[in-house]
Write a protein that holds these residues in place. Sequence first.
Motif, PDB file in Angstrom:
ATOM      1  N   GLU A 182      41.161  49.532  29.761  1.00  0.00           N
ATOM      2  CA  GLU A 182      42.742  50.045  30.820  1.00  0.00           C
ATOM      3  C   GLU A 182      42.542  49.791  32.065  1.00  0.00           C
ATOM      4  N   VAL A 183      42.331  49.151  33.170  1.00  0.00           N
ATOM      5  CA  VAL A 183      42.004  48.966  34.308  1.00  0.00           C
ATOM      6  C   VAL A 183      42.837  50.043  35.459  1.00  0.00           C
ATOM      7  N   LYS A 184      42.270  51.250  35.645  1.00  0.00           N
ATOM      8  CA  LYS A 184      43.227  52.511  35.898  1.00  0.00           C
ATOM      9  C   LYS A 184      43.586  51.617  37.683  1.00  0.00           C
ATOM     10  N   ALA A 185      42.414  51.284  38.642  1.00  0.00           N
ATOM     11  CA  ALA A 185      42.785  51.108  39.791  1.00  0.00           C
ATOM     12  C   ALA A 185      41.346  49.940  40.438  1.00  0.00           C
ATOM     13  N   VAL A 186      41.838  49.544  41.552  1.00  0.00           N
ATOM     14  CA  VAL A 186      40.590  48.722  42.246  1.00  0.00           C
ATOM     15  C   VAL A 186      41.035  48.993  44.106  1.00  0.00           C
ATOM     16  N   VAL A 187      39.636  50.198  44.046  1.00  0.00           N
ATOM     17  CA  VAL A 187      39.936  50.686  45.085  1.00  0.00           C
ATOM     18  C   VAL A 187      38.685  49.668  46.070  1.00  0.00           C
ATOM     19  N   GLU A 188      39.069  49.285  47.331  1.00  0.00           N
ATOM     20  CA  GLU A 188      38.706  49.119  48.327  1.00  0.00           C
ATOM     21  C   GLU A 188      38.540  49.608  49.859  1.00  0.00           C
ATOM     22  N   ALA A 189      37.086  49.972  49.736  1.00  0.00           N
ATOM     23  CA  ALA A 189      36.578  51.031  51.205  1.00  0.00           C
ATOM     24  C   ALA A 189      36.869  50.319  52.497  1.00  0.00           C
ATOM     25  N   ALA A 190      37.167  48.556  52.465  1.00  0.00           N
ATOM     26  CA  ALA A 190      38.144  47.891  53.447  1.00  0.00           C
ATOM     27  C   ALA A 190      39.212  47.592  53.962  1.00  0.00           C
ATOM     28  N   PRO A 191      39.806  47.509  55.220  1.00  0.00           N
ATOM     29  CA  PRO A 191      41.205  47.465  55.124  1.00  0.00           C
ATOM     30  C   PRO A 191      41.969  46.455  54.376  1.00  0.00           C
ATOM     31  N   ARG A 192      41.356  45.148  53.375  1.00  0.00           N
ATOM     32  CA  ARG A 192      41.634  44.143  53.104  1.00  0.00           C
ATOM     33  C   ARG A 192      41.157  43.608  51.924  1.00  0.00           C
ATOM     34  N   LEU A 193      42.783  43.174  51.364  1.00  0.00           N
ATOM     35  CA  LEU A 193      41.121  42.836  49.840  1.00  0.00           C
ATOM     36  C   LEU A 193      40.015  41.335  50.253  1.00  0.00           C
ATOM     37  N   GLY A 194      39.168  41.176  49.390  1.00  0.00           N
ATOM     38  CA  GLY A 194      37.760  40.507  49.560  1.00  0.00           C
ATOM     39  C   GLY A 194      37.636  39.707  48.648  1.00  0.00           C
ATOM     40  N   GLY A 195      38.585  39.371  47.748  1.00  0.00           N
ATOM     41  CA  GLY A 195      38.313  37.836  47.039  1.00  0.00           C
ATOM     42  C   GLY A 195      38.821  37.468  46.894  1.00  0.00           C
ATOM     43  N   TYR A 196      38.927  35.943  46.289  1.00  0.00           N
ATOM     44  CA  TYR A 196      39.963  35.080  46.685  1.00  0.00           C
ATOM     45  C   TYR A 196      41.487  35.097  45.395  1.00  0.00           C
ATOM     46  N   GLY A 197      42.601  34.616  45.825  1.00  0.00           N
ATOM     47  CA  GLY A 197      43.424  34.813  46.054  1.00  0.00           C
ATOM     48  C   GLY A 197      44.138  34.746  44.823  1.00  0.00           C
ATOM     49  N   VAL A 198      43.607  33.636  43.710  1.00  0.00           N
ATOM     50  CA  VAL A 198      43.521  32.934  43.052  1.00  0.00           C
ATOM     51  C   VAL A 198      43.388  34.056  41.112  1.00  0.00           C
ATOM     52  N   HIS A 199      42.630  34.954  42.295  1.00  0.00           N
ATOM     53  CA  HIS A 199      41.723  35.682  41.100  1.00  0.00           C
ATOM     54  C   HIS A 199      42.173  36.998  41.083  1.00  0.00           C
ATOM     55  N   THR A 200      42.770  37.181  42.151  1.00  0.00           N
ATOM     56  CA  THR A 200      43.273  38.603  42.766  1.00  0.00           C
ATOM     57  C   THR A 200      45.560  39.142  42.057  1.00  0.00           C
ATOM     58  N   ALA A 201      45.405  37.943  42.133  1.00  0.00           N
ATOM     59  CA  ALA A 201      46.767  37.365  41.760  1.00  0.00           C
ATOM     60  C   ALA A 201      47.322  37.849  40.257  1.00  0.00           C
ATOM     61  N   LYS A 202      45.879  37.318  39.195  1.00  0.00           N
ATOM     62  CA  LYS A 202      45.961  37.703  38.238  1.00  0.00           C
ATOM     63  C   LYS A 202      45.737  39.168  37.033  1.00  0.00           C
ATOM     64  N   VAL A 203      45.117  39.612  38.291  1.00  0.00           N
ATOM     65  CA  VAL A 203      45.453  41.620  38.363  1.00  0.00           C
ATOM     66  C   VAL A 203      46.096  42.006  38.749  1.00  0.00           C
ATOM     67  N   ARG A 204      46.810  41.198  39.829  1.00  0.00           N
ATOM     68  CA  ARG A 204      47.816  42.025  40.907  1.00  0.00           C
ATOM     69  C   ARG A 204      49.026  42.351  39.019  1.00  0.00           C
ATOM     70  N   ARG A 205      48.794  41.256  38.579  1.00  0.00           N
ATOM     71  CA  ARG A 205      50.137  40.459  37.832  1.00  0.00           C
ATOM     72  C   ARG A 205      50.111  41.915  36.378  1.00  0.00           C
ATOM     73  N   ALA A 206      48.799  42.084  36.847  1.00  0.00           N
ATOM     74  CA  ALA A 206      48.385  42.810  35.210  1.00  0.00           C
ATOM     75  C   ALA A 206      49.346  43.817  35.781  1.00  0.00           C
ATOM     76  N   GLY A 207      49.490  44.718  36.668  1.00  0.00           N
ATOM     77  CA  GLY A 207      50.092  45.261  36.872  1.00  0.00           C
ATOM     78  C   GLY A 207      48.577  46.435  37.515  1.00  0.00           C
ATOM     79  N   VAL A 208      47.752  46.222  37.154  1.00  0.00           N
ATOM     80  CA  VAL A 208      46.043  47.109  38.113  1.00  0.00           C
ATOM     81  C   VAL A 208      46.957  47.378  39.764  1.00  0.00           C
ATOM     82  N   PRO A 209      46.725  48.148  39.779  1.00  0.00           N
ATOM     83  CA  PRO A 209      47.044  49.158  41.485  1.00  0.00           C
ATOM     84  C   PRO A 209      46.037  49.120  42.442  1.00  0.00           C
ATOM     85  N   PHE A 210      46.161  48.405  43.543  1.00  0.00           N
ATOM     86  CA  PHE A 210      44.851  48.497  44.105  1.00  0.00           C
ATOM     87  C   PHE A 210      44.694  49.385  45.802  1.00  0.00           C
TER      88      PHE A 210
END
Length: 370
Positions: A182-210
Amino acid sequence: MEAGALMMEEREIVVVGAGPAGLSAALEAARTGAQVLLVDENGKPGGQLFKQIHKFFGSKDHRAGVRGIDIGTQLLEEAQNLQIEVWLDAEVCGIFNQQDVWIVRNKEKSVTVRAQRIILATGAVENSVNFPGWTLPGVMGAGAAQTMINLHRVLPGEKCLMVGSGNVGIIVSYQLLQAGAEVKAVVEAAPRLGGYGVHTAKVRRAGVPFYTSHTVLEARGTDHVESATIVQIDEKWKPIPGTEKDLDVDTICIAAGLTPLVELAFAAGCEPLYSPLLGGMVPKHEPTMQTSIPSVYIAGDISGVEEASTAMEEGRMAGLSAAYSLGYVSDGIYSDGYEAALKRMLALRSGMFGQKRRDAKAAIFAQNRG
């Protein structure tokens, strides 16, 4: 062990590192007829490719739609067909006189290989993030977690916090989910996410909070991680009181970027320069991947942290250039091969992410001209 008392052998080209860059360099050089020795400290060649179970994307030239592990298998089969000599469990401890490669095999036998050309494809090391509790068991690099689940089939933890939203952090988060964590969260120190959208979308769809503009404040536990506190940070990267959130986790994965492994190159005498966009200190090098030492070439993350596809192209350029310098290919064949690799490379170094790397490389080459 004294370097001067070692057993001496000779090879035309020695490639250090059997990851995507080193394998590609060895293959390209061997295809010209050059004698190649490929050396790696691990028990299995392939490097990062065998941890990458996701499919590559881009173009057919970059093996889009093929999983990294399958690309690694294909490269190894090509190396076997070309009868490339491979030494595994072999640590390169130093390079002397710009051509003598000191290697310790299986931690017991020392050999010096006198090489006419040396290609360093030593890769990079994960960066760490310091916070109270960061030395507790359960705090690890995202790459270490990826190694555990994809190579050793061991789940590093059941409840994970990912620090960093770049491609490594997002891809490993998804692979942790696939492995049953279970991935409880992804935290990012920058004000915006850094990865490619195609990868980020899969994790978002799994319900992981950013959580952007957030970092880890503290990890707690007795003999391992039992919980963590994250906190929002302001524009000066300072914690904002009252924004703390406690998370029930047993694993914290750090995906805070990579630093090129340059120690071997610098100890050999390669001239250094600083490129913050490419991970920090790198050996000064030409577009041919030749360093300030004419006999030494580099490829992959040692020349600046990028993607596996880029590392393979740089490996091809380094291998072809080294073989050309030894007279194994004609001017026309070299020019055609180099230009083809360069064209593929420039395609990779385009777009929002790639252009920055292209500019950083251009700055390095400009310093050489200066």
